[in-house]
Design an enzyme around this catalytic site. Structure first.
Site, PDB file in Angstrom:
ATOM      1  N   GLY A 184     108.904  13.412  58.375  1.00 23.39           N
ATOM      2  CA  GLY A 184     108.872  14.635  58.983  1.00 23.39           C
ATOM      3  C   GLY A 184     110.162  15.377  59.123  1.00 23.39           C
ATOM      4  NE  ARG A 232      95.277  10.232  50.704  1.00 27.04           N
ATOM      5  CZ  ARG A 232      95.076   9.339  49.814  1.00 27.04           C
ATOM      6  NH1 ARG A 232      96.197   8.438  49.470  1.00 27.04           N
ATOM      7  NH2 ARG A 232      93.807   8.910  49.417  1.00 27.04           N
ATOM      8  CG  LEU A 240      94.418  18.492  50.912  1.00 25.36           C
ATOM      9  CD1 LEU A 240      95.367  19.584  51.431  1.00 25.36           C
ATOM     10  CD2 LEU A 240      93.642  17.778  51.962  1.00 25.36           C
ATOM     11  CG  ASN A 271     102.699  21.517  49.450  1.00 22.57           C
ATOM     12  OD1 ASN A 271     103.103  20.720  50.278  1.00 22.57           O
ATOM     13  ND2 ASN A 271     103.141  21.451  48.261  1.00 22.57           N
ATOM     14  CG  HIS A 284     106.154  20.746  44.604  1.00 21.51           C
ATOM     15  ND1 HIS A 284     105.669  19.801  44.484  1.00 21.51           N
ATOM     16  CD2 HIS A 284     106.862  20.971  43.360  1.00 21.51           C
ATOM     17  CE1 HIS A 284     105.643  19.104  43.067  1.00 21.51           C
ATOM     18  NE2 HIS A 284     106.628  19.760  42.529  1.00 21.51           N
ATOM     19  CD  GLU A 306     112.360  19.761  50.366  1.00 25.87           C
ATOM     20  OE1 GLU A 306     111.730  19.158  51.113  1.00 25.87           O
ATOM     21  OE2 GLU A 306     112.405  19.041  49.226  1.00 25.87           O
TER      22      GLU A 306
HETATM   23  C1  GRF Z   1     110.157  16.496  50.795  1.00 25.54           C
HETATM   24  O1  GRF Z   1     110.872  16.258  49.903  1.00 25.54           O
HETATM   25  C2  GRF Z   1     108.948  17.473  50.320  1.00 25.54           C
HETATM   26  O2  GRF Z   1     109.569  18.205  49.254  1.00 25.54           O
HETATM   27  C3  GRF Z   1     108.022  16.501  49.710  1.00 25.54           C
HETATM   28  O3  GRF Z   1     108.112  15.372  50.689  1.00 25.54           O
HETATM   29  C4  GRF Z   1     109.245  15.270  51.280  1.00 25.54           C
HETATM   30  C5  GRF Z   1     108.806  15.439  52.804  1.00 25.54           C
HETATM   31  O4  GRF Z   1     109.840  15.029  53.472  1.00 25.54           O
HETATM   32  N1  GRF Z   1     106.702  17.061  49.698  1.00 25.54           N
HETATM   33  P1  GRF Z   1     109.894  14.960  54.910  1.00 25.54           P
HETATM   34  O5  GRF Z   1     108.901  14.010  55.464  1.00 25.54           O
HETATM   35  O6  GRF Z   1     109.808  16.441  55.633  1.00 25.54           O
HETATM   36  O7  GRF Z   1     111.306  14.377  55.459  1.00 25.54           O
END
Ligand code: GRF
Length: 197
Positions: A13, A92, A94, A108, A110, A175
């Site tokens: 998270g 998961r 969807l 989302n 990615h 991110e």
């Molecule tokens: C991130 O690399 C995201 O791009 C991918 O899963 C990871 C999530 O990491 N979908 P976190 O659980 O937010 O640390």
């Protein structure tokens, strides 16, 4: 009236933490629920520490019945009455029925520069291809995996000595910058894609 945001995760998270921490002050949104398909997901304890309600719907109890799992997930989500769902490391897939219920209200993040590298192992694939840049994408969620309208991207360089792990760490930092900025813009009603260097 704040935009009510529910965050779905499967792991630690770190994206959820940045999203929750960003939704303060004059931000138009507030977190109302953090939910996971894994009751042991580390992100649930981090959400509790941040004062956000949590829930878990263990997908393993539904023995592959994806629709039944999603019906319970949806029902629990509806109790929080979210206006926007943010998938943040939710692992998961969807169904089209679920994504249709939340069309235009689900994002989302990615870890690639979509449309390149939909699916898994994005960093290894970028290295294998000899890419000199990589990054992450926030997109609206549709029935097609990692394919909805792009609402933001952040680019990072690929270094000559990168491995998948070092590239993943650099992209994850991007991110953490991108997702909160896109959610703030999206919650404010602006659909203009946000492009970060
Ligand atoms: C991130 O690399 C995201 O791009 C991918 O899963 C990871 C999530 O990491 N979908 P976190 O659980 O937010 O640390």
């Amino acid at each position: 009236m704040s935009v009510r945001v529910a965050i779905l995760l499967s792991g630690g998270g770190s994206n959820m933490v940045r999203l929750v921490e960003s939704m303060t002050g004059d931000h138009p949104a507030r977190p109302v629920l953090v939910m996971s398909n894994d009751p042991a997901a580390g992100g649930l304890a981090r959400a509790t520490a941040l004062g956000v309600d949590t829930a878990a719907v263990d997908h393993r109890l539904f023995a592959g019945d994806r629709a039944a799992f999603e019906d319970v997930l949806h029902a629990r989500l509806m109790q929080a009455e979210p206006d926007l769902i943010c998938l943040a490391g939710f692992m998961r897939i969807l169904t089209g029925d679920f994504t249709a219920r939340w069309a235009g209200r689900m994002l989302n993040i990615h870890p690639s520069l979509l449309p390149k590298y939909r699916g898994l192992h994005t960093h290894a694939r970028a290295l294998e291809a000899g890419d000199t840049e990589a990054g992450c994408t926030v997109h609206e969620v549709t029935a097609d995996l990692d394919d909805g309208p792009i609402r933001g991207q952040a680019r990072v360089p690929v270094m000559p000595d990168d491995c998948a792990e070092s590239l993943a760490a650099r992209v994850l930092k991007a991110e953490h910058r991108l997702y909160p900025a896109v959610v703030r813009r999206f919650a404010g009603g602006d659909r203009t894609p946000l492009m970060l260097g």
